[in-house]
Design an enzyme around this catalytic site. Sequence first.
Site, PDB file in Angstrom:
ATOM      1  N   ASP A  27       0.817  -1.222   0.000  1.00 14.92           N
ATOM      2  CA  ASP A  27       0.000   0.000   0.000  1.00 14.92           C
ATOM      3  C   ASP A  27       0.848   1.269   0.000  1.00 14.92           C
ATOM      4  OD1 ASP A  27       0.825  -0.875   2.588  1.00 14.92           O
ATOM      5  OD2 ASP A  27      -0.484   0.616   3.498  1.00 14.92           O
ATOM      6  N   LYS A 139      -6.287  -0.074   6.796  1.00 14.89           N
ATOM      7  CA  LYS A 139      -5.059   0.205   7.546  1.00 14.89           C
ATOM      8  C   LYS A 139      -4.871   1.697   7.727  1.00 14.89           C
ATOM      9  CE  LYS A 139      -0.669   0.865   6.497  1.00 14.89           C
ATOM     10  NZ  LYS A 139       0.712   0.748   6.042  1.00 14.89           N
ATOM     11  N   GLU A 179      -2.328   0.544  13.843  1.00 18.21           N
ATOM     12  CA  GLU A 179      -0.869   0.584  13.668  1.00 18.21           C
ATOM     13  C   GLU A 179      -0.244   1.871  14.211  1.00 18.21           C
ATOM     14  OE1 GLU A 179       2.608   0.330  10.199  1.00 18.21           O
ATOM     15  OE2 GLU A 179       0.515   0.305   9.599  1.00 18.21           O
ATOM     16  N   GLU A 181       3.111   2.881  14.780  1.00 19.18           N
ATOM     17  CA  GLU A 181       4.498   2.405  14.595  1.00 19.18           C
ATOM     18  C   GLU A 181       5.459   3.191  15.475  1.00 19.18           C
ATOM     19  OE1 GLU A 181       8.023   1.787  11.246  1.00 19.18           O
ATOM     20  OE2 GLU A 181       5.996   2.248  10.556  1.00 19.18           O
ATOM     21  N   LYS A 221      -1.079  -3.989  14.268  1.00 24.91           N
ATOM     22  CA  LYS A 221       0.164  -4.017  13.485  1.00 24.91           C
ATOM     23  C   LYS A 221       1.234  -3.265  14.280  1.00 24.91           C
ATOM     24  CE  LYS A 221       2.216  -3.260   8.947  1.00 24.91           C
ATOM     25  NZ  LYS A 221       2.029  -3.143   7.501  1.00 24.91           N
ATOM     26  N   SER A 263       7.630  -4.842   9.629  1.00 24.40           N
ATOM     27  CA  SER A 263       9.067  -5.155   9.599  1.00 24.40           C
ATOM     28  C   SER A 263       9.917  -3.916   9.893  1.00 24.40           C
ATOM     29  CB  SER A 263       9.469  -5.781   8.259  1.00 24.40           C
ATOM     30  OG  SER A 263       9.012  -5.008   7.165  1.00 24.40           O
ATOM     31  N   SER A 290       2.842  -8.580   8.767  1.00 25.44           N
ATOM     32  CA  SER A 290       2.254  -7.705   7.759  1.00 25.44           C
ATOM     33  C   SER A 290       3.424  -6.912   7.199  1.00 25.44           C
ATOM     34  CB  SER A 290       1.206  -6.776   8.383  1.00 25.44           C
ATOM     35  OG  SER A 290       0.723  -5.867   7.408  1.00 25.44           O
ATOM     36  N   TYR A 352       6.076   6.552   4.319  1.00 25.22           N
ATOM     37  CA  TYR A 352       5.413   5.454   3.626  1.00 25.22           C
ATOM     38  C   TYR A 352       4.620   5.966   2.437  1.00 25.22           C
ATOM     39  CZ  TYR A 352       3.768   0.644   3.672  1.00 25.22           C
ATOM     40  OH  TYR A 352       3.544  -0.675   3.354  1.00 25.22           O
TER      41      TYR A 352
END
Length: 352
Positions: A27, A139, A179, A181, A221, A263, A290, A352
């Site tokens: 994505d 997401k 998520e 992060e 996530k 990751s 994921s 991202y």
Amino acid sequence: MNEREHASVCVHSKTIASPGRGILAIDESNATCGKRLASIGLDNTEANRQAYRQLLLTTPGLGQYISGSILFEETLFQSTTDGKKMVDCLREQNIVPGIKVDKGLVPLPGSNNESWCQGLDGLASRSAEYYKQGARFAKWRTVVSIPCGPSALAVKEAAWGLARYAAISQDNGLVPIVEPEILLDGDHSIDTTLEVAERVWAEVFYYLAENNVMFEGILLKPSMVTPGADHKEKADPETIAKYTLTMLKRRVPPAVPGIMFLSGGQSEMEATLNLHAMNQSPNPWHVSFSYARALQNSVLKAWQGRSENVEAGQKALLARAKANSLAQLGKYSAEGESEDAKKGMFVKGYTY
């Protein structure tokens, strides 16, 4: 949430969290996908993005190891060069189509140079359209920076935004992937990461409950709990697994069906080894992956943008997907891994 939406999110969250399977994240925004393509000398055109994503989504046998794929909006509405909808390529392999719904990170005024994630405006109507197009999960990625504090304001904003998004997603029949992060950037210790992760997830679950989000119909996530990328001591997979599972057991109710790790710039092999270490004894939730970079890096190198290399690219994807499937089952061995798979992919300030 009506009964139909309730049933939809429960069924699809359980399908995605099925044994030996995880999520392929493709994505990336057009700009980030362009960086991937540039790494093999390709221009960032819609045709090249389509060719690359078609290679990934039409890989024979992918559904054996992949249960869901997160798409960018362009791909959700795109067809292959043969005229087949990308979402149909997924559904034929029992892979659930997902969609990135956030609108990216912007500076957070009043914070310590931190950011917040935008995209709540119009989210309900967009989510309804995505559902109609075949998406069944969503997401939203927000980030927390340890070198910047993180400030109480940034943590609260991240948690509140995720909770509002999750409630809106479920209301439209989509399973929300939650998520926050925690970025690898920094020279902090693994103990500092643990402390921050516990603080962030405590706040996230508080606001999820405040917004009446049904825990059985979400997926998480998280980042793995690791030292900062610039810390002088690296942690081995057993240590990362111990710290990460400690954090999750303290913060995540067993009602949550699945934990699908990001990751975050680890090498392909590191991401797989760490997941394997976390599946050496039973967990209260499905603990899986994921991955974006940690599934795609080898594929790009094998494909090189050439039509005659499509099969080689697909074989590379299957090899990485199988390795992570085995790690989800706690049965992975690193024997025979290539040198490329061992190379880290951390990028400072990655977007991202």
